[in-house]
Design a protein around this motif. Sequence first.
Motif: not given
Lengths: 678, 678
Positions: B244, B275, B315, B320, B392, B438, B441-442
């Motif tokens: 992402w 994001a 989302r 994000r 995120s 996370r 991902d974060v």
Amino acid sequence: MRCEPVAEGGFDLFADDRLILAHRPETPSFFLGRGEERMEMYRGNFDIEDYVTARLPLAHAELSREGDDWHIALSARPGDPTLLALKLTQESGRSILSVEARDPSFNRFWLRLVAEEGEHLFGGGEQMSYLDLAGRRFPMWTSEPGVGRDKTSPLTFEADRTGRAGGDYYNTNYPQPTFLSSRGVAVHLETTAYSILDFRHAGFHELEVWAMPERIEVFAKGSIGDLVTAMADRFGRQPPLPDWAMEGAIIGLKHGAGSFETLETYLAAGVEVSALWCEDWSGVRETSFGTRLFWDWVASDKRYPQLKSRIDELRARGIRFLGYVNPYLCNDGTLFSEAEAKGLLATDDTGNTYLVDFGEFDCGVVDFTIDEAAQWFEDRVIGENMLDLGLSGWMADFGEYLPIDVQLKDGADPKLMHNAWPVLWGAVNARAVAKKGRSGDVVYFMRAGFSGIQAECPLLWAGDQSVDFSRHDGLVTVIVGALSSGLLGNAYHHSDIGGYTSLFGNVRSAELIMRWSEMAAFTPVMRSHEGNRPKMNLQIHHDDEVLAHFARMTQIHKALLPYLSTLRDEAADRGWPLQRPLFFHHEDDALCYGVFDAYLLGRDLLVAPVWQAGETGRTTYLPAGEKWVHLWTGETFDGGEDASVEAPIGTPPVFFRQGSSFEALFAGLAALSAPSPS
Amino acid sequence: MRCEPVAEGGFDLFADDRLILAHRPETPSFFLGRGEERMEMYRGNFDIEDYVTARLPLAHAELSREGDDWHIALSARPGDPTLLALKLTQESGRSILSVEARDPSFNRFWLRLVAEEGEHLFGGGEQMSYLDLAGRRFPMWTSEPGVGRDKTSPLTFEADRTGRAGGDYYNTNYPQPTFLSSRGVAVHLETTAYSILDFRHAGFHELEVWAMPERIEVFAKGSIGDLVTAMADRFGRQPPLPDWAMEGAIIGLKHGAGSFETLETYLAAGVEVSALWCEDWSGVRETSFGTRLFWDWVASDKRYPQLKSRIDELRARGIRFLGYVNPYLCNDGTLFSEAEAKGLLATDDTGNTYLVDFGEFDCGVVDFTIDEAAQWFEDRVIGENMLDLGLSGWMADFGEYLPIDVQLKDGADPKLMHNAWPVLWGAVNARAVAKKGRSGDVVYFMRAGFSGIQAECPLLWAGDQSVDFSRHDGLVTVIVGALSSGLLGNAYHHSDIGGYTSLFGNVRSAELIMRWSEMAAFTPVMRSHEGNRPKMNLQIHHDDEVLAHFARMTQIHKALLPYLSTLRDEAADRGWPLQRPLFFHHEDDALCYGVFDAYLLGRDLLVAPVWQAGETGRTTYLPAGEKWVHLWTGETFDGGEDASVEAPIGTPPVFFRQGSSFEALFAGLAALSAPSPS
């Protein structure tokens, strides 16, 4: 100085009852080391950095006595070989600590002396920013003083950015590794190497030398006045300043023969003129930076036809004529060829004549390390070309620029000769004048100096201030320069009225010229200067108000002669400077030590120049124990507190001491120079 | 490393066949000493000076062997007591020289390593001015990087004059005393003390530490790539960057709920958005400097009503939401009181909470030296307030400001913790994310770093460039930062598109934003920032041309994902950065080592951003042994020489390697983003 061994490996040195040095194994006073310096010169400005690869604390001392002398052997640890051998001897008025390093690989020396809380420190040569050196670090290296001298000023930034020429608070034409302490002690480092006086530390002063110093000399006296006399005894005295130099102003003009005509404007306005000073007597050259002087020290017939007879005519009217000289010879001049042919010029490492770039012209360096060169300059240049022409003085410019990569004829290290050069240069001038029997009559003035310049230069000049009121490069720095150099035995000081350096759009205001004139009237010598960019800057003769104000100030200055001549006697007798810090005569008044922007002219006049723009009055501290009379109003102020007075242009804040034997003269000045109605 | 005793008191150390250290009594490699540092902090800028009172060359070495290990005892002279005891041990892939000073009074350490003529040196953390460190000196101390960072620039002068904030070439948020040499060697100093990498000397590199380092680690490998892998193995690796974060741009907006509306403008213009990043998620405060963030890490209902549901809505659209956090708590916020009551804040020397002045507001310092404080920040602040809210990622700002006079709860010396703080701060973020499962991902991004940040930070950001094209604080510094930090194992790097710092009238141009976007498209992550003064500066969404150009660049960036994901695999496997200096894959091409303003994105793309204003083309060197295809024209260039290409806005100078397995993808980019007719 008294030596007292204490405990294992330690000792104390006392000057009278004052503890000067306290060596202990755990807090040693001596360090030896090795450094690799980087020194780069850009037209008299230096970028200097040291890389210290070793610094050894010499913790252990072994002492032995030999009559009144002491031998002190210092090593890293008990049982280690001696690295530094000191010998302490007493001479009249001073103690001498001779220094000998046993290992020639050491080229750095540090010495810590005892510092007391609240101690004030003075000297360091001619310091332009700070009179009290406490809390700061002062490298001792003769150089350009910088333009702006303040890293927060836009002028300094521009000067740095365009020519690395901005400078800093410690840069000076005249450093000297000698300082006086408010403890009644003076310390002199005998060395011409780069050195540093570091007064930033609690508990100790650290002196650093980039070589082994020959010796450290310590003077202890009962008063500041006696300490200053000791300095003058040690470093030499100036011949008495002749009356003519104090009887009016030296008028600086440099537009060729037209200067004589312009001078008449001054005379017609009532200016008391002692001399006409023409820097351009030897001619000029045009460069992209503007008109520069032609550095071939022969009168220019083209620029000054019949100069000798014009000088004689002036002299018949009681006006002297002054010129200009510096220790360089431009390579397109006649003297260069002559000196080069005789082998009198310093060379580069290939044996060719060393040429210094001064900006579109190159010059040779007359090598004063050999007698033939010095004598040639004395006789051929100053004697024949200048004194025989009828010059009564000159600006003896430069002295700070000895390149550190030049080859000198006597084989000396140029890094050790760099600081010595101003004194060699002064001595050439002094001998040239003495050979003609003109000492005490001819007045040349120098900005560069080092230890011993006192004996070689009759009159210091404060160098090239910027044409402004700035704290670190303006009018006020002249006061700091006069006071700091005066405490080291330089009795006579003066400056360019209106300042010199006009760069990056910074130009003179009428206010600046007038405030500077007001101060100069209360110094030994008044002298004007057209500055580096005459046409872009206001000149005294351009403005009737400025000229009238200047005329009045020259009248005041001339009227002071009877008083100034008693100060001249004090200079001869005791080595005292004419301009003195307030504490000079008021040692017990703690508040005097903080004053850097006012001074005593002798014991009886207190001068507090207006040194900031836009001011119409001034507040200044007056020493306790006296009453002080405001020169213009007659108002009497008690000493021991601040006094505030009105000070519109024309009435500089000056006070005289009540009870002075010159009261009548001082009181008469107000009448003499009452501002004309406007 | 192989140790070979030579002659009396000397020894050599070899890494493979490379001589790393050559100790001789007459040219020692080790020095111990004592220094008294002066360190003053002004809002993250430091004024640092050392006063070295002793520096002892350790001339004599005694060696003894114990299996594969060596013990080396160093003293000043034969027979003197040992001052420094070294132990040389071998571990897989590196040699370790452990350091033990026998006399605790020593607090300075110098080590000289062999330098070769023509050697290139890289690393030193994230260096912003110079990629090749040869010939310069680099202090290692995390700080603000400075505004302008060039003492000849007016911007730097103003920043220095008004806030001592101008900085210099070596100032960085992320220093690391680790360097790679073109000799195939890397050296790491294990210490958090202030240290200096000095590469100015002929014949040796000098490393200086203001403490005894724990050890010196030496890595020798057969290739730069292997050396970088060794760095990543030693200091840790980042979790893989999630798709992402590469599938579009992170849009930085900070005008409260209105940011959501503004985002629609981007989307409508065809911007690929990964994001929305709202720094101001926790609110703002007004100060005389302008609007500042409110440093109390709780969502602001006032500024962002119903934030959680808005995040959820975004989302659902595949976008994000990111926030902001730093390790300080403002003392008018809720978390400050909570942390203070729990005893989690560092104190001053009177035991009161230490408050840091950030300009009209004061903050406490969460004391990460104790587990309770770190855990509280991880769980209560990041876990509950940020991750549970739906964030995120975030900018994990600061880390450089640990005051050096703070009292830490574990009793550690703040001067030793100052450099460690960015890594502690990174670790708090890493653990908070890991606890929620996370990681990977974060994505949080940091500017501050030190040795070990590699393991704690998934994405570096290049800090606060000025909004200009300047050599030392503009666009090009981002390249230098990416390449220097990448060689130390930081695989992922990005920057504020358009720069951040707008001061003294310096504002963004459309050209700057567009050139920066063009570069960012060819980095791991694109992210915009409104800067420190959003209203005074051009924003992407203010100008249709800029917005359209930005949209195209986000499309290009997104299209690169298949290629970038292979680089992500290389980062995971080998610790290789995505952005690499040209020499990374072309070690034998000497001309690659001088290139600091172009880079390889992986092996197959060569990116040479236009980093100067007004340019419409660029010349760049292309590595030998390959053919390089210009992305926009398809023109093929031979490597081994300079290539010049037209580069009007919209067509950044990018080349791909002929024969790349991504040729089709690369060739397609031109079609995708042909500049729209204008």
